[in-house]
Motif scaffolding. Structure first.
Motif, short mmCIF file in Angstrom:
data_model
loop_
_atom_site.label_atom_id
_atom_site.label_comp_id
_atom_site.label_asym_id
_atom_site.label_seq_id
_atom_site.Cartn_x
_atom_site.Cartn_y
_atom_site.Cartn_z
N ARG A 56 -14.72 17.63 23.34
CA ARG A 56 -13.82 17.77 22.19
C ARG A 56 -13.79 16.48 21.38
NH1 ARG A 56 -8.42 20.44 24.67
NH2 ARG A 56 -9.36 20.82 26.69
N CYS A 57 -14.93 15.96 21.11
CA CYS A 57 -15.04 14.69 20.38
C CYS A 57 -14.55 14.85 18.94
CB CYS A 57 -16.50 14.24 20.39
SG CYS A 57 -16.77 12.62 19.68
N SER A 58 -13.78 13.87 18.47
CA SER A 58 -13.22 13.92 17.12
C SER A 58 -13.23 12.52 16.51
CB SER A 58 -11.79 14.45 17.14
OG SER A 58 -11.18 14.31 15.87
N LEU A 316 -19.29 3.02 13.03
CA LEU A 316 -18.74 3.02 14.38
C LEU A 316 -18.78 1.62 15.00
CD1 LEU A 316 -17.53 5.23 16.19
CD2 LEU A 316 -19.75 5.40 17.32
N LYS A 317 -19.82 0.86 14.71
CA LYS A 317 -19.88 -0.52 15.20
C LYS A 317 -18.76 -1.36 14.61
CE LYS A 317 -24.92 -0.47 15.86
NZ LYS A 317 -26.23 -0.97 15.39
N GLU A 354 -23.48 11.68 11.81
CA GLU A 354 -24.08 10.58 12.58
C GLU A 354 -23.04 9.88 13.44
OE1 GLU A 354 -27.75 9.25 9.57
OE2 GLU A 354 -25.84 8.16 9.55
N MET A 355 -21.83 9.72 12.90
CA MET A 355 -20.77 9.08 13.68
C MET A 355 -20.41 9.92 14.91
SD MET A 355 -16.95 7.82 12.56
CE MET A 355 -17.52 6.20 12.04
N LEU A 356 -20.25 11.22 14.72
CA LEU A 356 -19.90 12.08 15.86
C LEU A 356 -20.99 12.09 16.92
CD1 LEU A 356 -18.19 15.12 14.12
CD2 LEU A 356 -17.14 13.59 15.80
N ILE A 357 -22.24 12.13 16.50
CA ILE A 357 -23.34 12.08 17.46
C ILE A 357 -23.27 10.78 18.26
CG2 ILE A 357 -25.85 11.85 17.67
CD1 ILE A 357 -26.08 13.73 15.24
N SER A 358 -23.06 9.67 17.56
CA SER A 358 -22.99 8.37 18.25
C SER A 358 -21.80 8.30 19.19
CB SER A 358 -22.92 7.24 17.21
OG SER A 358 -24.09 7.18 16.44
N LEU A 361 -22.66 10.19 22.34
CA LEU A 361 -23.64 9.46 23.14
C LEU A 361 -23.05 8.19 23.76
CD1 LEU A 361 -26.79 9.88 20.87
CD2 LEU A 361 -26.32 11.02 23.05
N LEU A 362 -22.02 7.65 23.12
CA LEU A 362 -21.33 6.48 23.69
C LEU A 362 -20.40 6.87 24.83
CD1 LEU A 362 -20.20 4.16 20.76
CD2 LEU A 362 -21.86 3.66 22.54
N GLY A 363 -19.94 8.12 24.81
CA GLY A 363 -18.97 8.55 25.81
C GLY A 363 -17.54 8.42 25.34
#
Length: 382
Positions: A56-58, A316-317, A354-358, A361-363
């Motif tokens: 449920r990434c947001s 995100l960084k 791209e942010m949601l994918i990252s 993948l970051l957890g």
């Protein structure tokens, strides 16, 4: 939809004549600060965690109590009508559809009231340059407040315009004057030429309205370049507060001392920014100074950043290093310059995806989970 912001940049370069593209894309002097802004994000690398629930990434966050779909803001950029007719309105609409704030520049080519009409439900912010005649800024603040703009972004790093060699080489001046070079550019860029002929030369409409004059680009561009208030100081935040009841952000801070002065003088936030590398030709990148500013401020106001963000992973960084959000400048402009409002929307959708994918993948489940633990500098031991 193209695959990256870089491809929208190429598309914009193909469509725009050289003087317009260089104005959008170029930096000050040799472009060192601009290049450093872009390179800084390559120096920070992710440190992902695995076997965490990211079902449920947001990317939803808040700016001053208002929800935004991601920690991104479409930042203020001037003379956008040079790239596409009614570009400011199209950018505001794209931001509103994406549930992101939009910041309208003092040097906009659409009236702030028309931008509000175009994006009636959007979270609109207004950027302010202060000229020698402060009555212009006071009227802009009054009009923006009446139109429901929520936040003021006071830009403080342009007492004079930086030296931009590309504009000198191209003979760039407004209004556009036909020259052999521009004529050749028009022949090879017919769509842009047709649009400019049909819609007319872009005008700094908000300045004209607040001055109480008809649109006169050459006069009002000169006012911006040569009549800035060189006496503007930290104490003048009190003057801003007398004319603006909403949030106040100071844009153009690049050091700890100035960040602490912003806290002392009651700013609600700052934008760590070197003006996209368009002012001083040789400066640190905002991302390089961000961690020190975040540590010094310690949560006493909101910290934003701009400059060099070309992917959602870049944003995100910046968040991992302590920024509340990033202001996007050139990235959505590449979109609007390549194919209008559709291009702007596509760029924002691309970067949010791209942010949601990252994040997955970051957890990380949400923006609140993103912390300095997830990044490391390439030049330091992990």
């Amino acid at each position: 939809m193209l695959s990256s912001v870089a491809e929208y940049r190429i598309a914009a370069q193909r469509r725009l004549p050289r003087l317009a593209f260089d104005y959008l894309d170029g930096g000050a002097e040799d472009g060192d600060a601009l290049q450093r802004n872009n390179d800084a994000y390559r120096q920070w690398l992710f440190k992902p965690r695995v076997l965490t629930d990211v079902s449920r990434c947001s990317s939803v966050t808040q700016f001053f109590g208002r929800d935004a779909a991601a920690p991104m803001i479409v930042g203020p950029t001037g003379l956008n009508g040079l790239f596409w007719p009614r570009a400011d309105e199209l950018l505001a609409q794209a931001a509103s559809r994406a549930a992101l704030p939009f910041v309208l520049s003092t040097a906009s080519t659409s009236l702030l009231e028309d931008v509000r009409t175009a994006a009636p439900h959007g979270d609109l912010w207004v950027q302010l340059y202060v000229q020698q005649d402060r009555g212009i800024a006071e009227d802009l603040m009054r009009r923006a407040s009446a139109a429901g703009y929520s936040t003021l972004v006071l830009t403080v790093d342009v007492p004079v315009h930086g030296k931009r060699d590309h504009d000198t080489r191209n003979g760039f001046r407004m209004p556009l004057r036909l020259s052999p070079r521009l004529l050749a550019d028009c022949v090879t860029h017919p769509h842009w030429c047709w649009q400019m002929t049909r819609s007319g030369s872009p005008q700094l409409k908000n300045i004209a309205k607040s001055v109480g004059e008809r649109a006169d680009l050459s006069r009002h561009a000169a006012m911006l370049s040569r009549q800035m208030d060189l006496t503007l100081g930290w104490a003048d935040l009190e003057w801003v507060r007398r004319h603006w009841s909403g949030k106040v952000i100071v844009k153009g801070v690049m050091g700890v001392d100035d960040a602490l002065l912003a806290v002392t003088h009651g700013a609600d936030g700052i934008v760590v920014s070197n003006h996209g590398g368009r002012q001083l030709g040789s400066t640190f990148a905002p991302l390089e100074v961000l961690p020190g500013i975040v540590e010094a401020v310690r949560g006493r106001m909101e910290i934003f950043i701009d400059g060099g963000v070309r992917r959602g992973s870049d944003a995100l960084k910046a968040v991992a290093l302590g920024a509340r959000g990033v202001l996007l400048g050139r990235a959505p402009l590449y979109g609007v310059a390549s194919c209008g409002g559709a291009g702007a929307s596509e760029v924002l959708a691309l970067m949010m995806d791209e942010m949601l994918i990252s994040m997955r993948l970051l957890g990380c489940q949400g923006i609140a989970d993103v912390s300095p633990a997830f990044v490391g500098h390439a030049g330091r031991a992990v």
